[in-house]
Design a protein around this motif. Structure first.
Motif, PDB file in Angstrom:
ATOM      1  N   ALA A   1       0.824  -1.206   0.000  1.00  0.00           N
ATOM      2  CA  ALA A   1       0.000   0.000   0.000  1.00  0.00           C
ATOM      3  C   ALA A   1       0.856   1.252   0.000  1.00  0.00           C
ATOM      4  O   ALA A   1       0.524   2.255  -0.651  1.00  0.00           O
ATOM      5  N   TYR A   2       1.968   1.209   0.728  1.00  0.00           N
ATOM      6  CA  TYR A   2       2.858   2.379   0.747  1.00  0.00           C
ATOM      7  C   TYR A   2       3.459   2.629  -0.635  1.00  0.00           C
ATOM      8  O   TYR A   2       3.489   3.770  -1.118  1.00  0.00           O
ATOM      9  N   HIS A   3       3.929   1.586  -1.266  1.00  0.00           N
ATOM     10  CA  HIS A   3       4.556   1.763  -2.581  1.00  0.00           C
ATOM     11  C   HIS A   3       3.538   2.232  -3.626  1.00  0.00           C
ATOM     12  O   HIS A   3       3.917   2.909  -4.591  1.00  0.00           O
ATOM     13  N   ARG A   4       2.251   1.908  -3.398  1.00  0.00           N
ATOM     14  CA  ARG A   4       1.204   2.428  -4.285  1.00  0.00           C
ATOM     15  C   ARG A   4       0.773   3.837  -3.873  1.00  0.00           C
ATOM     16  O   ARG A   4       0.008   4.480  -4.592  1.00  0.00           O
ATOM     17  N   LYS A   5       1.261   4.270  -2.702  1.00  0.00           N
ATOM     18  CA  LYS A   5       0.832   5.547  -2.095  1.00  0.00           C
ATOM     19  C   LYS A   5      -0.685   5.564  -1.905  1.00  0.00           C
ATOM     20  O   LYS A   5      -1.341   6.573  -2.113  1.00  0.00           O
ATOM     21  N   ASP A   6      -1.201   4.414  -1.505  1.00  0.00           N
ATOM     22  CA  ASP A   6      -2.633   4.236  -1.302  1.00  0.00           C
ATOM     23  C   ASP A   6      -2.981   4.561   0.155  1.00  0.00           C
ATOM     24  O   ASP A   6      -2.941   3.694   1.039  1.00  0.00           O
ATOM     25  N   ILE A   7      -3.326   5.816   0.409  1.00  0.00           N
ATOM     26  CA  ILE A   7      -3.582   6.265   1.774  1.00  0.00           C
ATOM     27  C   ILE A   7      -4.790   5.564   2.378  1.00  0.00           C
ATOM     28  O   ILE A   7      -4.778   5.182   3.555  1.00  0.00           O
ATOM     29  N   ASN A   8      -5.838   5.375   1.592  1.00  0.00           N
ATOM     30  CA  ASN A   8      -7.026   4.699   2.113  1.00  0.00           C
ATOM     31  C   ASN A   8      -6.704   3.275   2.570  1.00  0.00           C
ATOM     32  O   ASN A   8      -7.192   2.813   3.610  1.00  0.00           O
ATOM     33  N   ALA A   9      -5.890   2.592   1.800  1.00  0.00           N
ATOM     34  CA  ALA A   9      -5.506   1.225   2.172  1.00  0.00           C
ATOM     35  C   ALA A   9      -4.649   1.221   3.440  1.00  0.00           C
ATOM     36  O   ALA A   9      -4.821   0.357   4.307  1.00  0.00           O
ATOM     37  N   LEU A  10      -3.743   2.193   3.554  1.00  0.00           N
ATOM     38  CA  LEU A  10      -2.905   2.290   4.755  1.00  0.00           C
ATOM     39  C   LEU A  10      -3.751   2.492   6.007  1.00  0.00           C
ATOM     40  O   LEU A  10      -3.503   1.890   7.050  1.00  0.00           O
ATOM     41  N   LEU A  11      -4.766   3.346   5.883  1.00  0.00           N
ATOM     42  CA  LEU A  11      -5.648   3.597   7.019  1.00  0.00           C
ATOM     43  C   LEU A  11      -6.492   2.364   7.342  1.00  0.00           C
ATOM     44  O   LEU A  11      -6.697   2.022   8.511  1.00  0.00           O
ATOM     45  N   LYS A  12      -6.963   1.702   6.313  1.00  0.00           N
ATOM     46  CA  LYS A  12      -7.780   0.499   6.525  1.00  0.00           C
ATOM     47  C   LYS A  12      -6.950  -0.612   7.167  1.00  0.00           C
ATOM     48  O   LYS A  12      -7.456  -1.398   7.986  1.00  0.00           O
ATOM     49  N   LEU A  13      -5.676  -0.669   6.798  1.00  0.00           N
ATOM     50  CA  LEU A  13      -4.779  -1.688   7.336  1.00  0.00           C
ATOM     51  C   LEU A  13      -4.189  -1.296   8.692  1.00  0.00           C
ATOM     52  O   LEU A  13      -3.369  -2.023   9.251  1.00  0.00           O
TER      53      LEU A  13
END
Length: 425
Positions: A377-389
């Motif tokens: 998720a970090y490498h995708r810069k996916d903030i929503n996924a980081l928060l969900k995880l």
């Protein structure tokens, strides 16, 4: 009770039986104006001023800040910009020490109630001595009533024994600090958490608290990371601290054992926080030891005092091998949160390979996170996924990186991930 994930580490407590010695006053100190969590201080002195040991040389009117005091007497040589271990820049007061070590006239603070207690603790310059440097006066003044004080004496990282030596050499100060906190905060119960691999420390406290109702010793499993705040709370009370919650939300204050000892010493002497007990160890160190050093002392002075062959150092770490930070220079100064410096003569950089989906990182994570998914998720810069995880639940214990057979820098990536989150999340 739910069992949190932990891992087994080689303890390498080489200095556990090494009595603490005092470092000779260095000829020069560099004292950063930010050694605590919160607003950095502004210098109160200027180039050319003569200062005394214990003199306040930095302060900030912000609530979330603590003053800074000189650890030596001498002349202010300069006020410079200093880049801290975390990459941020603050002012630093550089002092050329004289041979007199003249101090201000220390006066024990007048403490009569909670308000004067909190005020005195702020003036002492105290911040958490076992972690991020959370201002002690803020921790001791929560909005909610506190019913449990937890003293963190786990010291679960390899090599570090500075807290252990505090207990062995002066457990009485720890206990008196606990009593002061309990008195002025009206806390009815204290739990001292110590890992089972420290039987002498456990015995010492049990002897001292035999007549003290409300104070108990809780023997923790000898596994890592028992000293992490959320893990310690769960191990001693069974409470699982939720994301975004503070210990005080559960009626709990967690305090490092050395912080408690300092509170007592300050209350009876008036001497502010100007020195630290530090472990010096590592495979490049000929004479591993525990030492009390003035704040601002360059690491080079500690390495020289411990007969370290600096030409052999491949990696220099501030803190422990799991959660510590690598240093790029031996000019780095001792700060309030310093508890150990490790000089390693060997370091084998593991080249990361592809994730083999073994799930060892998941099984090792004390917060039950999914490190590999957080990494992606970090490498995708996916903030929503980081928060969900739940990346904010990561305590940076390093367990995931330690157990990864592919050598992936998972823990490091999680800390980078936190920096891209919106500040209000």
């Amino acid at each position: 009770m739910l069992r949190l994930n932990t891992i087994k580490l080689k303890h390498s407590k080489n200095t556990e039986n090494t009595k603490t010695v005092c470092l000779p006053v260095p000829s020069y100190v560099k004292i950063p104006m930010s050694m605590h969590m919160g607003a950095p201080c502004e210098p109160l002195v200027k180039k050319g001023d003569r200062v005394l040991a214990g003199q306040k040389i930095g302060d900030n009117e912000a609530l979330f800040s603590v003053p800074v005091h000189s650890s030596v007497s001498g002349t202010v040589k300069d006020i410079t910009d200093y880049r801290m271990i975390n990459g941020a820049v603050c002012k630093a007061v550089e002092i050329e020490a004289d041979s007199e070590q003249e101090s201000v006239s220390y006066t024990p603070p007048q403490i009569t109630d909670k308000e004067s207690f909190i005020r005195a603790i702020r003036e002492s310059g105290s911040c958490g001595l076992g972690g991020a440097g959370f201002p002690t006066h803020i921790k001791l003044n929560p909005e909610k009533a506190i019913d449990t004080l937890i003293i963190n004496a786990a010291e679960c990282e390899p090599y570090i024994t500075s807290d252990y030596r505090q207990i062995i050499e002066d457990a009485e100060s720890v206990l008196e600090g606990i009593k002061i906190i309990m008195k002025y905060l009206s806390v009815p119960k204290t739990i001292i958490g110590i890992e089972s691999n420290k039987p002498q420390a456990i015995e010492k406290f049990n002897e001292l608290i035999s007549d003290n109702s409300g104070i108990t010793v809780h023997t923790l499993p000898s596994s890592y990371p028992q000293g992490a705040e959320k893990v310690l709370i769960h191990s001693t009370t069974g409470i699982i601290a939720e994301e975004g919650k503070l210990p005080s939300d559960y009626g709990i204050i967690v305090m490092n054992v050395s912080t408690a000892a300092f509170i007592y010493k300050y209350s009876v002497t008036g001497e502010p926080l100007i020195s630290r007990r530090i472990t010096i160890d590592g495979t490049a160190v000929k004479n591993p030891l525990n030492v009390i050093a003035p704040i601002g002392t360059p690491v080079s002075a500690l390495l020289e005092f411990s007969d370290t062959d600096t030409n052999k150092i491949r990696k220099l770490i501030a803190g422990g091998p799991m959660m510590g930070s690598c240093l790029i220079s031996t000019d780095t100064p001792v700060v309030k949160t310093s508890n150990s410096f490790l000089a390693m003569a060997e370091y084998n950089e593991i080249k990361p390979t592809a994730c083999i989906r073994c799930a060892r990182c998941i099984n090792a994570c004390p917060m039950s996170l999914m490190p590999t998914e957080l990494e992606k998720a970090y490498h995708r810069k996916d903030i929503n996924a980081l928060l969900k995880l739940k990346v904010n639940l990561c305590i940076n214990c390093g367990a995931c990186t330690y157990v990864c057979p592919a050598g992936r820098k998972l823990a490091e990536t999680h800390q980078l991930a936190k920096t891209i989150l919106p500040r209000n999340k």
